[in-house]
Design a protein around this motif. Structure first.
Motif, mmCIF file in Angstrom:
data_model
loop_
_atom_site.group_PDB
_atom_site.id
_atom_site.type_symbol
_atom_site.label_atom_id
_atom_site.label_comp_id
_atom_site.label_asym_id
_atom_site.label_seq_id
_atom_site.Cartn_x
_atom_site.Cartn_y
_atom_site.Cartn_z
ATOM 1 N N ILE A 153 1.823 17.502 -1.728
ATOM 2 C CA ILE A 153 1.187 16.227 -2.043
ATOM 3 C C ILE A 153 1.064 15.462 -1.055
ATOM 4 O O ILE A 153 2.142 14.854 -0.311
ATOM 5 N N LEU A 157 -1.119 9.782 -1.738
ATOM 6 C CA LEU A 157 -0.931 9.748 -3.126
ATOM 7 C C LEU A 157 0.380 8.867 -3.437
ATOM 8 O O LEU A 157 0.396 8.198 -4.380
ATOM 9 N N HIS A 158 1.505 9.274 -2.463
ATOM 10 C CA HIS A 158 2.873 8.681 -2.809
ATOM 11 C C HIS A 158 2.511 7.020 -2.618
ATOM 12 O O HIS A 158 3.193 6.073 -3.419
ATOM 13 N N LEU A 175 3.617 12.257 -10.712
ATOM 14 C CA LEU A 175 3.230 12.373 -9.239
ATOM 15 C C LEU A 175 3.941 13.832 -8.893
ATOM 16 O O LEU A 175 3.153 15.015 -8.567
#
Lengths: 263, 261
Positions: A153, A157-158, A175
């Motif tokens: 990921i 995005l975090h 997520l």
């Protein structure tokens, strides 16, 4: 027009693909007339058909099939759930990864089937042992996928999720779990290939019913027709699951998202 | 360097902690030793099996069966795969049939093999060969079929004959797929062998874990499981990965081992 052409080609390929099955069927029918062998060695297709109707009539076949599929489903759900649960700390915490990875690599290499005897000691013959072996197999097959999925990921995005005010549970559900599921889906067909074997093997040694048990029990009575029937069912069910269920699942998810390319 | 040493130490610490927790938990749980033997008991069983010479014999038997079975499966799979892969129509005709045969998993073949050949070496070898044969065959055909036509045409226009096209272009181009089939097959074959030994053998590591469970010698079963784990790590690192490594270095690409299509 193009569509018609495409369909025509598929039909032709389908017909071509049917040739070996037809050849084998004819050879099977002719075999007893060419070579002499005791009938128990290889039953005729007609015998297998009769046996199938017998087993369907008294409900044995349906019962065994249902039992096996429920076990597979149970083991699958437990295995995937545990892989996700264990994957998260390993993926997010370097210390956890360093500590647990060598141990897990080793446990992974103890093939699922090798747990069958121990599972019988622990859970006794029956559902417990079989479901344990399937769940164990699926878990170790998918754990790496879950870890890699979470680690892949992108950081951006975090940050994006967090800057929108997500905390704790939101991050987990919107997520991390979806991220893990992408890779888990990629690994599912392989995991199920091992899980399917674990089911049949587990039932042969540690079952009192189910598809695998039906096949191995028939060996004692030389009921070869039941054995071959069971084998054909194993093959057909696997193709149905693999091609219809998991192939479709892949198409709807990872292929559509561009994470897996097919030839 | 320092970081990797730290990682190794943590890994060892993890395994040591697990063993310690296992040992400490045995008196706390208070189960019968046959249900929950301690690591020390398992170690004692290992020493016993080594001193009696049982484990070395079983291990050699299993490794011999594995080597012979996979060798047959791989050689046949590659050979037939090349023959079938040359011809587009042949691979279209045989593709579905091969898929179906591989779908009848080796585990399900064991009972009928037992009817045909009885309990013993022949049945076990057939199981191992069967399950290593189909992934290799399938992937070899896929590899041969997906060689870019431009490569074949280029070789042809440079004057290569049919045989040269095959040995210089098609087989090398198909190698990554062949290796994929080899890896998939060797993994399935190892598990298939364990199960075949449970059902049909009187020696071998699969027999060891089942015999231990039947006689409530769970410590022996666990020794067997450790040996199985270590053996697979050994096979994977000494036998499977180097083959893959050589091909990666030579041709740079290997498709992932768990992708069957």
């Amino acid at each position: 027009m193009m569509h018609g052409l495409h369909f025509g080609r598929r039909l032709r390929n389908g017909a071509l693909g049917a040739i070996p099955f037809a050849v084998v069927a004819v050879a099977w029918l002719l075999l007893p007339h060419v070579v002499q062998y005791p009938p128990y060695m290889m039953p005729s297709p007609a015998q297998i058909w009769l046996r199938m109707n017998e087993l369907l009539a008294d409900g044995t076949l349906q019962h065994n099939l249902l039992t096996s599929m429920l076990r597979l489903l149970g083991g699958f759900v437990i295995g995937v759930g545990l892989a996700l649960a264990a994957g998260i700390p390993i993926a997010l915490n370097r210390n956890a990864a360093d500590t647990f990875k060598p141990m897990l690599t080793f446990l992974q290499s103890i093939a699922g089937i090798a747990w069958v005897p121990l599972a019988i000691i622990w859970f006794g013959i029956g559902n417990g042992a079989v479901v344990f072996v399937i769940a164990n197999t699926i878990f170790f097959s998918l754990l790496n996928n879950a870890v890699v999925g979470i680690q892949q990921i992108p950081n951006v995005l975090h940050r994006a999720v967090r800057s929108h005010g997500a905390i704790g549970r939101d991050v987990l559900f919107s997520l991390i779990l979806p991220g893990a599921l992408v890779q888990v889906t990629l690994g599912m067909r392989t995991a199920m290939a091992y899980g399917w074997r674990a089911l049949v093997a587990g039932e042969m040694v540690g079952g009192t019913n189910g598809l695998g048990y039906m096949i191995i029990e028939a060996v004692q009575f030389f009921h070869t027709d039941t054995i071959v029937l069971g084998m054909l069912i194993v093959g057909i069910l696997w193709l149905l699951m693999d091609r219809l269920l998991f192939h479709t699942l892949e198409t709807l998810t990872v292929v559509r998202w561009g994470m897996l390319k097919r030839e | 360097m320092k970081a990797s040493r730290g990682r190794i130490l943590k890994g060892i610490a993890g395994i040591a902690a697990l063993l310690l927790a296992w040992q400490v938990s045995v008196p706390l749980v208070g189960l019968e030793p046959y249900l929950y033997p301690s690591p020390l008991r398992v170690w004692a069983a290992f020493v016993d099996l080594m001193q009696k010479g049982i484990l070395p014999v079983y291990l050699v038997d299993s490794l011999g069966r594995y080597a012979a079975g996979t060798a047959c499966g791989v050689v046949l799979g590659v050979g037939l795969g090349i023959l079938i892969g040359i011809d587009a129509t042949a691979s279209r005709i045989l593709g579905p049939f091969i898929s179906f045969m591989f779908a009848i998993v080796e585990v399900a073949w064991i009972p009928i093999f037992v009817i045909w050949w009885g309990y013993g070496l022949k049945t076990i070898l057939m199981v191992i060969a069967y399950v290593s044969f189909f992934p290799v065959l399938y992937n070899t055909i896929v590899g041969m079929r997906t060689v870019p036509a431009a490569m074949v045409n280029a070789a042809r226009s440079l004057g290569a004959g049919r045989l040269e096209v095959l040995t210089e272009v098609m087989i090398p181009a198909a190698l990554p797929n062949i290796i994929t089939g080899f890896r998939v097959g060797s993994g399935f074959a190892f598990r298939g062998m364990i199960f075949a030994e449970i059902i049909a053998a009187k020696t071998g590591v699969g027999y060891l874990i089942f015999e231990g469970a039947t006689n409530q010698q769970t410590d022996r079963t666990m020794v067997g499981m450790f040996v199985i784990g270590l053996t697979w790590l050994f096979i994977d690192h000494v036998y499977v990965k180097p083959v893959e490594q050589v091909t990666i270095e030579r041709w740079r690409t290997v498709t992932r081992a768990d992708e069957r299509e």
